[in-house]
Design a protein around this motif. Sequence first.
Motif, PDB file in Angstrom:
ATOM      1  N   LYS A 189     -14.798  29.809   7.461  1.00 42.89           N
ATOM      2  CA  LYS A 189     -13.514  30.247   6.921  1.00 42.89           C
ATOM      3  C   LYS A 189     -12.550  29.085   6.680  1.00 42.89           C
ATOM      4  O   LYS A 189     -11.527  29.255   6.020  1.00 42.89           O
ATOM      5  N   ALA A 190     -12.866  27.915   7.235  1.00 43.08           N
ATOM      6  CA  ALA A 190     -11.924  26.797   7.215  1.00 43.08           C
ATOM      7  C   ALA A 190     -11.853  26.133   5.842  1.00 43.08           C
ATOM      8  O   ALA A 190     -12.841  26.086   5.103  1.00 43.08           O
ATOM      9  N   PRO A 191     -10.684  25.580   5.497  1.00 48.06           N
ATOM     10  CA  PRO A 191     -10.563  24.828   4.244  1.00 48.06           C
ATOM     11  C   PRO A 191     -11.481  23.605   4.199  1.00 48.06           C
ATOM     12  O   PRO A 191     -11.927  23.203   3.132  1.00 48.06           O
ATOM     13  N   ARG A 192     -11.745  23.012   5.352  1.00 43.75           N
ATOM     14  CA  ARG A 192     -12.704  21.905   5.468  1.00 43.75           C
ATOM     15  C   ARG A 192     -13.705  22.259   6.554  1.00 43.75           C
ATOM     16  O   ARG A 192     -13.324  22.749   7.614  1.00 43.75           O
ATOM     17  N   ASP A 193     -14.978  22.012   6.297  1.00 49.58           N
ATOM     18  CA  ASP A 193     -16.026  22.377   7.239  1.00 49.58           C
ATOM     19  C   ASP A 193     -16.174  21.283   8.296  1.00 49.58           C
ATOM     20  O   ASP A 193     -16.555  20.153   7.985  1.00 49.58           O
ATOM     21  N   PRO A 194     -15.884  21.604   9.568  1.00 48.26           N
ATOM     22  CA  PRO A 194     -15.966  20.585  10.616  1.00 48.26           C
ATOM     23  C   PRO A 194     -17.368  20.338  11.149  1.00 48.26           C
ATOM     24  O   PRO A 194     -17.575  19.397  11.927  1.00 48.26           O
ATOM     25  N   ARG A 195     -18.335  21.145  10.765  1.00 45.74           N
ATOM     26  CA  ARG A 195     -19.686  21.007  11.305  1.00 45.74           C
ATOM     27  C   ARG A 195     -20.303  19.678  10.882  1.00 45.74           C
ATOM     28  O   ARG A 195     -20.252  19.287   9.716  1.00 45.74           O
ATOM     29  N   GLY A 196     -20.851  18.968  11.861  1.00 45.76           N
ATOM     30  CA  GLY A 196     -21.496  17.686  11.603  1.00 45.76           C
ATOM     31  C   GLY A 196     -20.557  16.506  11.535  1.00 45.76           C
ATOM     32  O   GLY A 196     -21.002  15.363  11.397  1.00 45.76           O
ATOM     33  N   VAL A 197     -19.264  16.733  11.663  1.00 48.09           N
ATOM     34  CA  VAL A 197     -18.274  15.656  11.569  1.00 48.09           C
ATOM     35  C   VAL A 197     -18.026  15.093  12.971  1.00 48.09           C
ATOM     36  O   VAL A 197     -17.669  15.850  13.888  1.00 48.09           O
ATOM     37  N   PRO A 198     -18.218  13.787  13.181  1.00 48.30           N
ATOM     38  CA  PRO A 198     -17.983  13.212  14.511  1.00 48.30           C
ATOM     39  C   PRO A 198     -16.570  13.487  15.009  1.00 48.30           C
ATOM     40  O   PRO A 198     -15.611  13.525  14.226  1.00 48.30           O
ATOM     41  N   HIS A 199     -16.450  13.696  16.302  1.00 46.11           N
ATOM     42  CA  HIS A 199     -15.185  13.897  17.014  1.00 46.11           C
ATOM     43  C   HIS A 199     -14.612  15.302  16.867  1.00 46.11           C
ATOM     44  O   HIS A 199     -13.611  15.619  17.516  1.00 46.11           O
ATOM     45  N   THR A 200     -15.186  16.175  16.034  1.00 46.47           N
ATOM     46  CA  THR A 200     -14.611  17.505  15.856  1.00 46.47           C
ATOM     47  C   THR A 200     -14.899  18.445  17.020  1.00 46.47           C
ATOM     48  O   THR A 200     -14.333  19.541  17.085  1.00 46.47           O
ATOM     49  N   GLY A 201     -15.759  18.035  17.961  1.00 46.34           N
ATOM     50  CA  GLY A 201     -16.074  18.885  19.103  1.00 46.34           C
ATOM     51  C   GLY A 201     -15.202  18.664  20.319  1.00 46.34           C
ATOM     52  O   GLY A 201     -15.364  19.354  21.334  1.00 46.34           O
ATOM     53  N   SER A 202     -14.254  17.743  20.249  1.00 48.26           N
ATOM     54  CA  SER A 202     -13.406  17.454  21.408  1.00 48.26           C
ATOM     55  C   SER A 202     -12.566  18.670  21.793  1.00 48.26           C
ATOM     56  O   SER A 202     -12.074  19.395  20.926  1.00 48.26           O
ATOM     57  N   ALA A 203     -12.396  18.862  23.103  1.00 48.29           N
ATOM     58  CA  ALA A 203     -11.595  19.968  23.641  1.00 48.29           C
ATOM     59  C   ALA A 203     -12.074  21.304  23.085  1.00 48.29           C
ATOM     60  O   ALA A 203     -11.279  22.141  22.663  1.00 48.29           O
ATOM     61  N   GLY A 204     -13.389  21.501  23.087  1.00 50.66           N
ATOM     62  CA  GLY A 204     -13.943  22.763  22.629  1.00 50.66           C
ATOM     63  C   GLY A 204     -13.655  23.053  21.175  1.00 50.66           C
ATOM     64  O   GLY A 204     -13.530  24.209  20.769  1.00 50.66           O
ATOM     65  N   GLY A 205     -13.603  22.008  20.365  1.00 49.46           N
ATOM     66  CA  GLY A 205     -13.365  22.167  18.940  1.00 49.46           C
ATOM     67  C   GLY A 205     -11.907  22.152  18.533  1.00 49.46           C
ATOM     68  O   GLY A 205     -11.594  22.345  17.347  1.00 49.46           O
ATOM     69  N   LEU A 206     -10.993  21.903  19.461  1.00 51.91           N
ATOM     70  CA  LEU A 206      -9.579  21.808  19.089  1.00 51.91           C
ATOM     71  C   LEU A 206      -9.364  20.725  18.047  1.00 51.91           C
ATOM     72  O   LEU A 206      -8.652  20.925  17.051  1.00 51.91           O
ATOM     73  N   SER A 207      -9.979  19.571  18.262  1.00 56.58           N
ATOM     74  CA  SER A 207      -9.839  18.484  17.296  1.00 56.58           C
ATOM     75  C   SER A 207     -10.323  18.919  15.918  1.00 56.58           C
ATOM     76  O   SER A 207      -9.675  18.669  14.894  1.00 56.58           O
ATOM     77  N   GLY A 208     -11.479  19.609  15.875  1.00 56.60           N
ATOM     78  CA  GLY A 208     -12.031  20.061  14.609  1.00 56.60           C
ATOM     79  C   GLY A 208     -11.185  21.133  13.954  1.00 56.60           C
ATOM     80  O   GLY A 208     -11.039  21.163  12.726  1.00 56.60           O
ATOM     81  N   GLY A 209     -10.615  22.029  14.744  1.00 54.44           N
ATOM     82  CA  GLY A 209      -9.751  23.057  14.187  1.00 54.44           C
ATOM     83  C   GLY A 209      -8.503  22.484  13.547  1.00 54.44           C
ATOM     84  O   GLY A 209      -8.102  22.896  12.449  1.00 54.44           O
ATOM     85  N   LEU A 210      -7.878  21.517  14.217  1.00 57.62           N
ATOM     86  CA  LEU A 210      -6.683  20.889  13.647  1.00 57.62           C
ATOM     87  C   LEU A 210      -7.040  20.047  12.424  1.00 57.62           C
ATOM     88  O   LEU A 210      -6.248  19.935  11.479  1.00 57.62           O
ATOM     89  N   TRP A 211      -8.227  19.451  12.429  1.00 58.15           N
ATOM     90  CA  TRP A 211      -8.707  18.697  11.255  1.00 58.15           C
ATOM     91  C   TRP A 211      -8.984  19.632  10.092  1.00 58.15           C
ATOM     92  O   TRP A 211      -8.597  19.366   8.950  1.00 58.15           O
TER      93      TRP A 211
END
Length: 312
Positions: A189-211
């Motif tokens: 659903k995200a405007p940018r897909d965080p899957r496979g992007v380094p560092h997006t898994g920090s804090a249970g995906g908080l970093s990826g969600g904000l990205w």
Amino acid sequence: SFKGTLSAREVAAALARGLRAGGHAVAELPVGDGGEGTMDALVTALGGELRTAVVSDPLGRVVEAEYALLPHGETAIVETAQASGLWRVAEHERDAWASSTRGTGELIAAAATAGASKVIVTVGDSATTDGGIGAVEALDEARVEVDLDILCDVRSAWEEAPRLYGPQKGADPATVARLEERLDELAQKAPRDPRGVPHTGSAGGLSGGLWAFRGARLFPGAAYVLDALGFDGRLREARFVVTGEGRLDKQTLQGKAVAEVALRCRRAGVACHAVIGQNALGPGEIDELGVASVREAQTLAELEAAGRTLAR
């Protein structure tokens, strides 16, 4: 910091007492890698003031948490562990499915209301695996628009977060599978897909969600902090460096502060010693880390004694 027991400032001071007792001049430089204690390390070095806001803890309870405004008030620091940290939840209360990062979003909104146009978010040591959706929803509700720099304490990608960090937050194998499915649906659903992007898994995906949802920039936390503190300049003046944290394990090799300090010391030709609470690395992994020695110490007295030993 020695997570949950001693702050980076306390550890540095204890080691320094031992080194000074052995006749060394010592420069104390508490650091963080994006996890617990990073805000304190940055404020100690850069100045600023701490503010308090009333926010939600991981389970939705009302708590007070701190954020920092740096000098001139245009930049703020929000530490995820303040509102959404694992320490906020007793061991018997840990619920990786229900825990939310909403409180971190509320802290970011409080910093923006106080005048910050840029917020540095240190993500680590959270109780959550919600992909940051709680924080995103809180920011949307507050209608907050700020530039976000995210300091990540691990390199893991979005889809790895449930498997790697869910169990320590209370997730059994069935819950890990549900969390993986939830993050996968959120990524779609995200405007940018965080899957496979380094560092997006920090804090249970908080970093990826904000990205993914808020256009945040992602940075390796340890490198960002060391650069902000002018570590490389201080390193050129040093005979040797002492670093450490509560536990050395395989995660340490993936961008934690000890690994980044050791790497910079190797490049500069300066010996680096580690004093840690518990060592879970084998000899080969310690060689990979690249430190000259590893000593265990768990109390302030033991840390001071380790400093005296290194001074010899």
